[in-house]
Motif scaffolding. Structure first.
Motif, PDB file in Angstrom:
ATOM      1  N   UNK A  13       0.832  -1.212   0.000  1.00  0.00           N
ATOM      2  CA  UNK A  13       0.000   0.000   0.000  1.00  0.00           C
ATOM      3  C   UNK A  13       0.863   1.257   0.000  1.00  0.00           C
ATOM      4  N   UNK A  14       1.968   1.205   0.759  1.00  0.00           N
ATOM      5  CA  UNK A  14       2.877   2.357   0.831  1.00  0.00           C
ATOM      6  C   UNK A  14       3.425   2.678  -0.563  1.00  0.00           C
ATOM      7  N   UNK A  15       3.809   1.627  -1.298  1.00  0.00           N
ATOM      8  CA  UNK A  15       4.373   1.828  -2.644  1.00  0.00           C
ATOM      9  C   UNK A  15       3.308   2.360  -3.606  1.00  0.00           C
ATOM     10  N   UNK A  16       2.113   1.761  -3.541  1.00  0.00           N
ATOM     11  CA  UNK A  16       1.029   2.178  -4.446  1.00  0.00           C
ATOM     12  C   UNK A  16       0.602   3.608  -4.146  1.00  0.00           C
ATOM     13  N   UNK A  17       0.543   3.906  -2.850  1.00  0.00           N
ATOM     14  CA  UNK A  17       0.107   5.230  -2.398  1.00  0.00           C
ATOM     15  C   UNK A  17       1.052   6.333  -2.892  1.00  0.00           C
ATOM     16  N   UNK A  18       2.340   5.997  -3.006  1.00  0.00           N
ATOM     17  CA  UNK A  18       3.302   7.016  -3.425  1.00  0.00           C
ATOM     18  C   UNK A  18       3.593   6.986  -4.922  1.00  0.00           C
ATOM     19  N   UNK A  19       2.730   6.352  -5.661  1.00  0.00           N
ATOM     20  CA  UNK A  19       2.785   6.492  -7.120  1.00  0.00           C
ATOM     21  C   UNK A  19       3.440   5.378  -7.901  1.00  0.00           C
ATOM     22  N   UNK A  20       3.796   4.269  -7.265  1.00  0.00           N
ATOM     23  CA  UNK A  20       4.383   3.166  -8.034  1.00  0.00           C
ATOM     24  C   UNK A  20       3.239   2.338  -8.615  1.00  0.00           C
ATOM     25  N   UNK A  21       2.772   2.788  -9.767  1.00  0.00           N
ATOM     26  CA  UNK A  21       1.549   2.198 -10.325  1.00  0.00           C
ATOM     27  C   UNK A  21       1.806   1.021 -11.269  1.00  0.00           C
ATOM     28  N   UNK A  22       3.016   0.924 -11.810  1.00  0.00           N
ATOM     29  CA  UNK A  22       3.317  -0.192 -12.713  1.00  0.00           C
ATOM     30  C   UNK A  22       3.400  -1.476 -11.890  1.00  0.00           C
ATOM     31  N   UNK A  23       2.455  -2.366 -12.103  1.00  0.00           N
ATOM     32  CA  UNK A  23       2.306  -3.561 -11.264  1.00  0.00           C
ATOM     33  C   UNK A  23       3.587  -4.390 -11.156  1.00  0.00           C
ATOM     34  N   UNK A  26       6.261  -2.678  -9.161  1.00  0.00           N
ATOM     35  CA  UNK A  26       5.858  -2.641  -7.756  1.00  0.00           C
ATOM     36  C   UNK A  26       6.139  -3.992  -7.092  1.00  0.00           C
ATOM     37  N   UNK A  27       5.862  -5.072  -7.824  1.00  0.00           N
ATOM     38  CA  UNK A  27       6.126  -6.410  -7.280  1.00  0.00           C
ATOM     39  C   UNK A  27       7.616  -6.596  -7.020  1.00  0.00           C
ATOM     40  N   UNK A  28       8.436  -6.092  -7.928  1.00  0.00           N
ATOM     41  CA  UNK A  28       9.895  -6.188  -7.774  1.00  0.00           C
ATOM     42  C   UNK A  28      10.379  -5.419  -6.548  1.00  0.00           C
ATOM     43  N   UNK A  29       9.909  -4.172  -6.435  1.00  0.00           N
ATOM     44  CA  UNK A  29      10.357  -3.319  -5.330  1.00  0.00           C
ATOM     45  C   UNK A  29       9.846  -3.878  -3.993  1.00  0.00           C
ATOM     46  N   UNK A  30       8.635  -4.394  -4.023  1.00  0.00           N
ATOM     47  CA  UNK A  30       8.063  -4.990  -2.808  1.00  0.00           C
ATOM     48  C   UNK A  30       8.931  -6.164  -2.342  1.00  0.00           C
ATOM     49  N   UNK A  31       9.294  -7.016  -3.277  1.00  0.00           N
ATOM     50  CA  UNK A  31      10.141  -8.166  -2.933  1.00  0.00           C
ATOM     51  C   UNK A  31      11.506  -7.698  -2.433  1.00  0.00           C
ATOM     52  N   UNK A  32      12.015  -6.628  -3.061  1.00  0.00           N
ATOM     53  CA  UNK A  32      13.313  -6.084  -2.663  1.00  0.00           C
ATOM     54  C   UNK A  32      13.270  -5.598  -1.210  1.00  0.00           C
TER      55      UNK A  32
ATOM     56  N   UNK B  72       3.938 -12.376  -1.564  1.00  0.00           N
ATOM     57  CA  UNK B  72       4.670 -11.552  -2.527  1.00  0.00           C
ATOM     58  C   UNK B  72       5.221 -12.368  -3.686  1.00  0.00           C
ATOM     59  N   UNK B  73       5.520 -11.607  -4.729  1.00  0.00           N
ATOM     60  CA  UNK B  73       5.978 -12.233  -5.963  1.00  0.00           C
ATOM     61  C   UNK B  73       7.463 -11.933  -6.148  1.00  0.00           C
ATOM     62  N   UNK B  74       8.235 -12.959  -6.449  1.00  0.00           N
ATOM     63  CA  UNK B  74       9.659 -12.732  -6.728  1.00  0.00           C
ATOM     64  C   UNK B  74       9.902 -13.044  -8.188  1.00  0.00           C
ATOM     65  N   UNK B  75      10.585 -12.106  -8.864  1.00  0.00           N
ATOM     66  CA  UNK B  75      10.802 -12.327 -10.306  1.00  0.00           C
ATOM     67  C   UNK B  75      12.277 -12.630 -10.571  1.00  0.00           C
ATOM     68  N   UNK B  76      12.481 -13.768 -11.200  1.00  0.00           N
ATOM     69  CA  UNK B  76      13.838 -14.191 -11.568  1.00  0.00           C
ATOM     70  C   UNK B  76      14.071 -13.805 -13.026  1.00  0.00           C
TER      71      UNK B  76
END
Lengths: 149, 113
Positions: A13-23, A26-32, B72-76
């Motif tokens: 939600x934090x990422x989406x709220x601050x404008x990271x709209x590309x799904x 967002x999934x990559x950054x979330x995992x990071x 969560x999703x992890x992309x390789x």
């Protein structure tokens, strides 16, 4: 630190709220972020984790990631669009100039006089249906990007 | 730490080189590997990494496989078969560029008047 589904949802939600709209990004950054937090000590509490995220990924960094992603993903289409604008513009102007010159060319042959109006018409058609639509589309895309920023 | 300007043009080939050495990697792994390989001298910011990875994917140089780890999703990411030629070309270009810079920075003794 062990992250619960609720924690992950909060980061999402934090990422989406601050404008990271590309799904996908967002999934990559979330995992990071989740991986970063998991590497941290098990004693890390939620408040410290939140502060850590806000320091490592402040809103401006998130917005920058989104802007850079859009820039890289649309770079090729933008370049192609610019090429189309310049090419159609150049061809249209050349055809119009040739058409006007040939129709008034004092030494012109019948063949040139015959084709001159067609050249002008072709120039106008390319200008109206090639140059102008691509120019408007490009300007509209730029406008939308500026509005989003 | 090297300046952002110096890293800007070299980041893409560096990421491709790291990916070409392994079968597949996820974002965090790429950052860590680059950090280890360069002794912490090159730190890729996430802000630079993910947009580049997605542009390479859009160009068809990289492909990605998603693995779900709970919520969560992890992309390789891995280099595609057609992308291998692009990687080779990008690394060759970087190598030539570095050699050129080297020749400018340290000219041969005979060329110095």
């Amino acid at each position: 630190m062990k992250l619960t589904p609720d924690d992950i949802q909060q980061i999402h939600s934090y990422l989406a709220q601050h404008g990271l709209t590309t799904r996908e990004v967002r999934a990559d950054v979330l995992d990071h972020i989740c991986t970063l937090l998991e590497q941290e000590s098990d004693e890390l509490d939620l408040a410290t984790a939140k502060a850590f995220i806000e320091t490592t990924f402040p809103p401006e960094v998130i917005q920058q990631i989104q802007a850079d992603t859009l820039y890289y993903l649309t770079l090729k289409s933008k370049t192609n669009m610019l090429k189309l604008i310049f090419t159609t513009g150049y061809i249209a102007i050349c055809l119009l100039i040739l058409g006007i010159c040939f129709s008034n060319y004092p030494m012109g042959s019948e063949f040139i006089f015959y084709w001159a109006p067609y050249l002008s018409v072709a120039g106008v058609v390319i200008f109206c249906f090639g140059f102008l639509p691509s120019l408007f589309m490009y300007s509209y895309q730029r406008f939308l990007e500026r509005v989003k920023q | 730490m090297y300046s952002k300007e110096l890293l800007k043009g070299t980041l893409k080939p560096l990421i491709l080189k790291i990916l070409s050495d392994k079968e597949e990697m996820y974002g965090y792994q790429i950052v860590q590997t680059l950090k280890e390989v360069t002794g912490g001298q090159i730190l890729v910011r996430e802000g630079s990494l993910y947009p580049i990875l997605h542009s390479l994917k859009a160009e068809g140089i990289l492909s990605c496989r998603s693995v779900f780890l709970g919520e969560r999703e992890r992309k390789y990411y891995s280099i595609t078969e057609p992308g291998k030629a692009s990687v080779k070309a990008a690394l060759e270009e970087l190598k030539n560029f570095v050699e050129l810079l080297q020749s400018v920075i340290t000219p041969l003794p005979s060329t110095i008047p």
